[in-house]
Scaffold this motif. Structure first.
Motif, PDB file in Angstrom:
ATOM      1  N   GLU A 127      -3.351   0.977  -8.473  1.00 40.41           N
ATOM      2  CA  GLU A 127      -2.137   1.671  -8.897  1.00 40.41           C
ATOM      3  C   GLU A 127      -0.926   1.231  -8.088  1.00 40.41           C
ATOM      4  OE1 GLU A 127      -5.082   3.261  -8.373  1.00 40.41           O
ATOM      5  OE2 GLU A 127      -5.471   3.359 -10.548  1.00 40.41           O
ATOM      6  N   ASP A 128      -1.148   0.719  -6.886  1.00 43.01           N
ATOM      7  CA  ASP A 128      -0.033   0.273  -6.037  1.00 43.01           C
ATOM      8  C   ASP A 128       0.497  -1.095  -6.441  1.00 43.01           C
ATOM      9  OD1 ASP A 128      -0.065   2.537  -4.287  1.00 43.01           O
ATOM     10  OD2 ASP A 128      -1.833   1.696  -3.299  1.00 43.01           O
ATOM     11  N   ILE A 129      -0.270  -1.861  -7.183  1.00 43.51           N
ATOM     12  CA  ILE A 129       0.111  -3.224  -7.532  1.00 43.51           C
ATOM     13  C   ILE A 129       1.109  -3.205  -8.685  1.00 43.51           C
ATOM     14  CG2 ILE A 129      -0.705  -5.457  -8.358  1.00 43.51           C
ATOM     15  CD1 ILE A 129      -3.386  -4.860  -7.057  1.00 43.51           C
ATOM     16  N   ARG A 130       2.282  -3.754  -8.427  1.00 44.30           N
ATOM     17  CA  ARG A 130       3.322  -3.855  -9.446  1.00 44.30           C
ATOM     18  C   ARG A 130       3.563  -5.334  -9.745  1.00 44.30           C
ATOM     19  NH1 ARG A 130       3.919   0.506 -12.206  1.00 44.30           N
ATOM     20  NH2 ARG A 130       6.023  -0.181 -12.790  1.00 44.30           N
ATOM     21  N   ALA A 151       0.819  -1.220   0.000  1.00 40.07           N
ATOM     22  CA  ALA A 151       0.000   0.000   0.000  1.00 40.07           C
ATOM     23  C   ALA A 151       0.846   1.260   0.000  1.00 40.07           C
ATOM     24  CB  ALA A 151      -0.937  -0.013   1.202  1.00 40.07           C
ATOM     25  N   GLY A 152       1.998   1.214   0.640  1.00 39.47           N
ATOM     26  CA  GLY A 152       2.831   2.408   0.694  1.00 39.47           C
ATOM     27  C   GLY A 152       2.465   3.329   1.837  1.00 39.47           C
ATOM     28  N   SER A 153       2.847   4.598   1.705  1.00 42.36           N
ATOM     29  CA  SER A 153       2.728   5.555   2.806  1.00 42.36           C
ATOM     30  C   SER A 153       1.292   5.871   3.194  1.00 42.36           C
ATOM     31  CB  SER A 153       3.452   6.858   2.441  1.00 42.36           C
ATOM     32  OG  SER A 153       2.930   7.399   1.235  1.00 42.36           O
ATOM     33  N   ASP A 154       0.344   5.763   2.259  1.00 40.75           N
ATOM     34  CA  ASP A 154      -1.042   6.096   2.593  1.00 40.75           C
ATOM     35  C   ASP A 154      -1.799   4.932   3.235  1.00 40.75           C
ATOM     36  OD1 ASP A 154      -1.316   4.419   0.432  1.00 40.75           O
ATOM     37  OD2 ASP A 154      -2.521   5.805  -0.779  1.00 40.75           O
TER      38      ASP A 154
END
Length: 354
Positions: free
Chosen positions: A317-320, A308-311
């Motif tokens: 969009e977070d899925i790579r 998820a990252g910082s948020d």
């Protein structure tokens, strides 16, 4: 009455009094014993009745509830971990204080269903919990089963040898693009010429870098459709730290000793990602929509947070994507050769068409 007769009478009375006191004491002890036995019997009876009518039903209810919780976690886990593997045909048996669950797993290889293993878990009255990232409940104890532990293989040879699951099926390997494997990359696409036309093949493809889901769809628009997506679930610094290392140390006699550490590829059971097809082998239009909630249901909160990252809110969009699994006949998969974005290709299940 003389003194002697008086003493004898007093002694006789004293004896009779002592005997009466002892008899009274024996009767009191007997009544106390009987009362204690009666109270113990009544207490045991109450406990027995309580156990039968209250404790046993409560215990069974707790075991059944926890078995269903475990099943839900397992079902969610197979939505996010284990490349191209589905959970199926589960059953469980509950006792008074514990239960046992059994289920099967399978893969779709170009539409053909292939059995991949049978798994068993035990659970009890304790509420399932998962703080270590492992499934709640316990698998049956297991071991390697081989008493000959000796091997002449080096770490390099051992890390890159083929591995198989307990059903005898070859496990696919994934290669992280952020990790230096010192040129140990599988190129099993070249093996397709050796596989007969009457076979279906499963293949894991590892990319040269991470891509968005839309980019992967465009890249894979010609050729076989992906059946499973391998997602990036680790921090960048942790991924790079797994790279190949070579360093020199001083030996006992002052000589230079070269040490090499070779990173292992990620085997299919440990890879995190999501299905591109459903339980019937049909392509899913938006497969990521099942992946995101399943991470939490599978109690993989730490993985969710990293992705998820910082948020702290995981979205599309977070899925790579680091790679995919494709299936097909050998001729169809040959179209993937010389694709510049494919860093490695690892063969999985090979099965007959019919």
């Amino acid at each position: 009455m003389n003194t002697t007769e008086k003493d004898e009478n007093e002694t006789s009375v004293e004896k009779r009094l002592n005997e009466g006191f002892k008899q009274t004491l024996r009767k009191a002890k007997k009544r106390t014993l009987l009362r204690t036995v009666f109270i113990s019997f009544c207490t045991a009876l109450v406990l027995l009745v309580s156990t039968v009518f209250f404790v046993v039903p409560y215990a069974k209810e707790q075991v059944d509830r926890n078995g269903r919780k475990l099943l839900g976690q397992l079902q969610a886990r197979y939505l996010v971990k284990g490349a191209n593997q589905f959970m199926d045909s589960f059953r469980w048996q509950n006792g008074v204080f514990n239960g046992e669950m059994e289920f099967y797993t399978f893969k779709y290889v170009n539409g053909k269903r292939v059995h991949t293993g049978t798994w068993r878990y035990m659970y009890g009255m304790q509420t399932p919990g998962d703080t270590s990232g492992d499934i709640a409940g316990e698998k049956f104890s297991s071991g390697g089963g081989n008493s000959l532990e000796y091997t002449a293989m080096t770490q390099e040879q051992e890390n890159y040898r083929p591995r198989y699951n307990h059903a005898g099926l070859k496990q696919m390997e994934f290669y992280d693009p952020a990790v230096d494997y010192n040129d140990h990359y599988k190129d099993d696409l070249k093996l397709l010429d050796q596989i007969g036309k009457d076979k279906y093949v499963e293949m894991a493809l590892s990319f040269d870098k991470s891509y968005s889901l839309d980019e992967v769809r465009t890249m894979m628009s010609t050729g076989p459709d992906p059946v499973w997506y391998w997602a990036n679930s680790q921090k960048e610094e942790d991924r790079k730290a797994n790279s190949y290392q070579r360093y020199t140390e001083k030996g006992k006699n002052g000589e230079d000793v070269v040490t090499e550490n070779f990173p292992s590829p990620i085997y299919e059971d440990d890879a995190i990602g999501f299905h591109a097809v459903n339980h019937y082998g049909e392509q899913l239009p938006d497969p990521e929509q099942f992946f995101i909630p399943a991470l939490k249901k599978a109690r993989m909160q730490s993985t969710y947070d990293i992705m998820a990252g910082s948020d702290n809110l995981l979205n599309n969009e977070d899925i790579r994507i680091l790679g995919v699994v494709v299936t097909g006949d050998p001729e169809t998969l040959k179209a993937l050769r010389n694709r510049p974005f494919i860093k490695a290709a690892s063969l999985g299940v090979v099965t007959d068409k019919y």
